[in-house]
Scaffold this active site. Structure first.
Site, short mmCIF file in Angstrom:
data_model
loop_
_atom_site.label_atom_id
_atom_site.label_comp_id
_atom_site.label_asym_id
_atom_site.label_seq_id
_atom_site.Cartn_x
_atom_site.Cartn_y
_atom_site.Cartn_z
N GLU A 92 -38.05 -12.73 26.87
CA GLU A 92 -37.65 -12.19 28.16
C GLU A 92 -36.34 -12.83 28.59
OE1 GLU A 92 -39.61 -10.98 32.45
OE2 GLU A 92 -40.21 -12.87 31.55
N GLY B 115 -40.05 -22.44 32.88
CA GLY B 115 -41.26 -23.22 33.10
C GLY B 115 -42.36 -22.76 32.17
N ALA B 116 -42.47 -21.42 32.02
CA ALA B 116 -43.48 -20.83 31.14
C ALA B 116 -43.14 -19.36 30.96
CB ALA B 116 -44.88 -20.99 31.75
N MET B 117 -43.79 -18.74 29.97
CA MET B 117 -43.56 -17.32 29.67
C MET B 117 -44.87 -16.66 29.32
SD MET B 117 -41.62 -14.74 29.33
CE MET B 117 -42.23 -13.12 28.84
N HIS C 47 -49.98 -18.47 37.57
CA HIS C 47 -48.87 -17.51 37.55
C HIS C 47 -48.85 -16.71 36.26
CE1 HIS C 47 -44.62 -16.39 38.67
NE2 HIS C 47 -44.56 -16.19 37.36
N GLU C 48 -48.89 -17.40 35.14
CA GLU C 48 -48.75 -16.71 33.85
C GLU C 48 -49.96 -15.84 33.52
OE1 GLU C 48 -45.88 -16.68 32.77
OE2 GLU C 48 -45.11 -18.39 33.90
N GLU D 171 -42.58 -10.73 39.07
CA GLU D 171 -42.44 -12.13 39.44
C GLU D 171 -42.85 -12.41 40.89
OE1 GLU D 171 -42.34 -14.07 37.22
OE2 GLU D 171 -41.41 -13.02 35.55
N HIS E 213 -49.84 -12.48 35.17
CA HIS E 213 -48.97 -11.54 34.47
C HIS E 213 -49.72 -10.76 33.39
CE1 HIS E 213 -45.05 -12.14 36.15
NE2 HIS E 213 -44.96 -13.42 35.81
N ASN F 296 -46.08 -14.19 27.56
CA ASN F 296 -46.34 -13.38 26.37
C ASN F 296 -47.82 -13.03 26.30
OD1 ASN F 296 -43.60 -14.24 25.40
ND2 ASN F 296 -44.67 -16.19 25.16
#
Length: 923
Positions: free
Chosen positions: A189, A325-327, A361-362, A384, A365, A329
């Protein structure tokens, strides 16, 4: 994706030498096939030319056209073989595609990889080579052409495991024995899947993925789905071939693969999902807290959305070198180590809270962003903003003792207000075209303002109708793409309220209102008069929003007695049965996204509620924060805010103190440009001493999370301000810690380190650098890195800056070291800016235009307060390339000019007040 915004952009293009095949042959046509295999062979080791550090003017937006829709993928069959020694990879892609209209070429995204061959295969037909292909480097595209109608395509191309923390890249780590090794990891991303394989790299072009990785047999190989086969690789006994299950239909930016050495802990959620947390070798214990959070979080979201998690597993993995911070996927969420790992003995309370928020948060998503994806980057805020709101809802469910919604106001809401008050802010929804523009909108507007307006919307609709609307949205658009308007439609149908009309005023225009409030008593009734204008950091302007307004009274401060939708410039409201001795408060809970300016009489009636704590904490915080912003905008005197701050001397709430501390830090930085900086330090010591004495240095029985946070905040503030007793105790405890006689608790390390460095010498700095080198835990390294800039001597400041670019600091953490120097002192600010200018080419090349370059610029220059510096910053970036940070540069120049005006306007009055006031005796 979660940024480290202070809690926080564009990929610059990399010109390179590209191999072009012969010019396209005369036009021929691919006709409608249901499924066609598209085969890609990937080789690697591309040489990247350095970007020129100079540019004559700020870049203009480049023209951009999205990919054609005549050919699109149905399935990617992707096989990759990374080389962890030469940092190259080979691969093969077989893509089943559909052709919707006749064409003689396929246009895909491709960057930093060289295509070698291409061919096309119709079902049941013979493989035929492509006639040619070429690169459109500026647009990061490759065009493949064909001779005949029914063909097969094969592409060979060359890439590298880069060191830029984007695309398919290498991440350096140390084995338990200290040997330097590398993992191969991904960060796609927003637009970097194209750096790993040619693809249709747009969020609306979804497909399924069948991924195979050929890796050293002793390495762990992970991807979005579960492993379905692992067997020896026939061409090399040292390798294995790992095949993963087919993914759901998904966007390319959510694809991920990781190859490295990891331990893991695992568990199963109550709804049967396998959850694993992958850690560095020997540190599996540090994954247990994140595992606990994840196992609680998945069922919470399933119940809240009334939609099950659609994958059989989810992995959370700590990556050593990681820019964000993080993703999120899908099924393989990647994190910075400090956003995932918790050491039961050596992690502080704030780190636990941070990990809980980032995991929340992740995982949000996985539904909101992965299952339903924004149609284009214009709607990034849908992903976001929503995740940044619901992470707090999740943590409040898992850890109610965190009082996390009060912290939201200080961490997200006020930060968004601050940025959105600038003339160089931007609307939540931004038209995005060229890939170089995408990362620039990964900022506090998309995240924090997005979260704040969703919080306001949730309050306006009510939880029941909000959940009903969210469920309808997810079910309608699952495995598809959606826009902002689609969400408004679903929420409007669920609530029966004019959601689209209300919310378009918040997402499609920049800024927010200030509501001016006055009152009049008429018998037993209170008449409230409201009017709205656009709030700007330089003063108010005209502007209108549709504003949900709530009102409460001192009879019930926590609940609204009246709600109204302010849909015009002004309104008059009658509150029945409100006695003259009762106060009236607008925006209880500080939920509405706006500033307030009360009449003098209304403000004076609220001040006793600050002193006696009858006003709830979040409202005490909001009142102070509004007045501080009004003072910076020149609408009231800063002296009025200082008087209000003194009313907080008995304040018990951590988050209220945190916001006070932040605002006093801004004021202290501003006044470092005067000759009375010591007077504001005395003010800080006087204000924080009573709560410091009450808390003491050691935790007491019955204390919890918030007391630990408050103790660290207060002691750090007193120590930095030079409170004598705090400094002496910090030095004593630091000495015992270094000598191993009494190890500091994790919650006391930051304030102690900060205090001894602020008032320390070269020996102190050397000791701290030694602790950094000895630290085995990244949290401890980062804790030290963030406070190194507090050192005062010019030669030691320079030593810290040189350390920031050394191999001892991970690339993503260099920014916080330089930023810490800039925030540490007036001398540090000048030195940091000079260091950034002198090392610009290296820094810009290191971050390749990503959001870290924007953060570096902001931290380095935002604290200046004279017009000359604004001109210097503007001039520097007119002659040095920073296309991803163009808006950030503009915002910084605006902030510098605002600081200069503030200083000029209020300096004398502040000085006189600080001289005349008589605070409580310091200890």
């Amino acid at each position: 994706m979660l940024l480290v915004l202070g809690r926080w952009v564009s990929h610059a293009f990399i010109p390179r030498v590209s191999t072009c095949f012969p010019a396209l042959l005369p036009r021929t046509i691919l006709r409608n096939f249901n499924k066609i295999k598209f085969i890609v062979h990937i080789h690697s080791a591309v040489s990247v030319n350095a970007v020129s550090p100079n540019r004559a003017t700020m870049p203009e937006r480049r023209p951009f056209v999205r990919l054609p829709t005549d050919v699109f993928p149905v399935n990617y069959g992707l096989c990759l073989k990374p080389d962890l020694i030469d940092f190259t990879f080979e691969g093969k892609l077989e893509a089943a595609v559909e052709v919707t209209q006749p064409t003689n070429q396929i246009v895909m995204n491709c960057a930093d990889i060289d295509i070698i061959t291409a061919s096309f295969v119709p079902e049941g037909g013979e493989e035929v080579n492509a006639t040619g292909f070429n690169y459109q480097n500026e647009d990061e595209k490759a065009v493949v052409s064909f001779v005949a109608a029914e063909q097969k395509q094969t592409i060979d191309f060359v890439g590298e495991l880069n060191d830029k923390m984007k695309g398919f890249y290498r991440s350096k780590y140390a084995s338990p024995s200290g040997e330097v090794r590398y993992a191969a990891v991904t960060q796609f991303e927003a637009t970097d899947a194209r750096r790993a394989f040619p693809c249709w790299d747009e969020p609306a072009i979804k497909a399924t993925f069948d991924i195979t990785l050929i890796v050293p047999k002793e390495r762990v190989a992970l991807s979005n789905m579960n492993v379905i086969d692992r067997k020896p690789y026939p061409e090399d006994a040292g390798l294995v071939e790992v095949k993963f299950a087919t993914t759901p239909i998904m966007s390319t930016y959510l694809v991920a693969f990781v190859i490295g050495e990891y331990d893991f802990v695992e568990g199963q959620s109550s709804d049967g999902v396998l959850v694993r947390v992958y850690t560095p070798l020997g540190k599996a214990e540090q994954g247990k807290f994140a595992l606990e959070v994840a196992i609680k979080t998945l069922p919470f979201y399933k119940d809240y959305f009334n939609v099950p998690y659609p994958l059989p597993k989810i992995d959370l993995i700590a990556i050593a070198d990681f820019a964000a911070g993080a993703m999120e996927n899908w099924g393989l969420v990647t994190y910075r180590e400090t956003a995932l790992l918790i050491d039961p003995k050596n992690s502080c309370s704030s780190s636990r809270q941070w990990v809980a928020l980032v995991v929340g948060h992740e995982l949000a998503h996985q539904w909101f962003g992965n299952l339903v994806t924004m149609e284009w980057w214009t709607h990034l805020w849908l992903n976001e903003g929503f995740a940044s709101w619901i992470e707090y809802l999740c943590v409040d469910h898992c850890f109610p003792e965190y009082d996390i919604w009060t912290q939201f106001v200080s961490a997200d809401y006020t930060r968004a207000l601050e940025l959105d008050a600038l003339d160089n802010s931007h609307p939540i929804e931004v038209n995005v075209g060229h890939p170089s523009e995408v990362d620039e909108i990964f900022d506090a507007i998309s995240y924090s303002k997005g979260a704040s307006v969703i919080r306001m919307l949730h309050d306006y609709i009510g939880d029941q109708d909000f959940r009903k609307g969210m469920n309808a949205y997810l079910l309608k658009f699952q495995h598809k793409n959606a826009s902002t308007e689609d969400l408004w439609d679903c929420l409007g149908q669920a609530s029966g309220k004019p959601i689209a009309e209300v919310m378009s005023s918040w997402t499609q225009q920049m800024g927010f209102p200030i509501i001016v409030v006055d009152q009049e008593q008429q018998g037993d009734d209170r008449i409230i008069k409201l009017s709205q204008k656009k709030f700007c950091a330089s003063g108010p302007h005209t502007g209108d929003w549709m504003v949900p307004v709530s009102i409460c009274t001192s009879d019930d401060p926590s609940h609204a007695c009246h709600k109204v939708l302010l849909d015009g410039t002004d309104a008059t409201i009658t509150l029945n049965n409100v006695r003259p001795d009762q106060w009236v408060k607008i925006n209880p809970g500080t939920v509405g996204f706006y500033r307030l300016q009360y009449s003098t009489s209304m403000l004076e009636s609220l001040l006793p509620g600050v002193r006696d704590l009858s006003l709830p904490p979040v409202d005490r915080l909001g009142l102070q924060n509004d007045l501080f912003s009004l003072s910076r905008a020149g609408m009231i005197s800063t002296v009025d805010v200082l008087r209000l701050m003194e009313a907080f001397i008995n304040e018990p709430n951590y988050t209220v103190w945190s916001d006070l501390s932040c605002n006093l830090g801004v004021l202290s930085s501003l006044l470092s440009n005067t000759d009375f900086h010591e007077e504001i330090q005395e003010f800080i010591r006087d204000l924080f001493t009573p709560v410091g004495l009450s808390l003491g240095w050691d935790s007491k029985p019955g204390e919890g999370h918030l007391e630990a946070l408050l103790r660290g905040l207060v002691l750090g503030k007193l120590g930095k301000a030079g409170h004598k007793a705090t400094l002496e105790e910090a030095r004593l405890r630091f000495k015992e810690h270094v000598e191993g006689r009494q190890v500091l608790s994790a919650d006391l390390r930051s304030p102690v380190y900060l205090t001894v460095l602020k008032h320390g010498d070269s020996a102190t700095l050397d000791t701290m650098l030694k602790l950094h080198k000895q630290a085995d835990m990244q949290e401890e390294k980062n804790r030290i890195e963030r406070v190194l800039g507090a050192i005062s001597a010019p030669d030691l400041i320079q030593k810290v800056l040189i350390f920031a670019l050394s191999d001892d600091v991970r690339p993503q953490d260099t920014v916080s070291v330089i930023g810490g120097v800039a925030e540490g002192s007036k001398q540090g600010r000048k030195a940091a800016w000079k260091f950034v200018k002198d090392n610009w080419e290296e820094l810009h090349n290191r971050y390749q235009g990503g959001f870290l370059i924007s953060r570096l610029i902001k931290l380095s220059v935002d604290g200046f307060a004279n017009e000359k510096m604004a001109a210097e910053v503007k001039s520097f970036f007119e002659s040095h390339q920073a296309p991803a940070a163009e808006r950030t540069v503009q915002q910084c120049c605006e902030n510098i000019l605002l600081n200069a005006a503030w200083l000029k306007r209020d300096t004398d009055d502040i000085h006189q007040y600080l001289l005349q006031r008589k605070g409580p005796p310091t200890v």
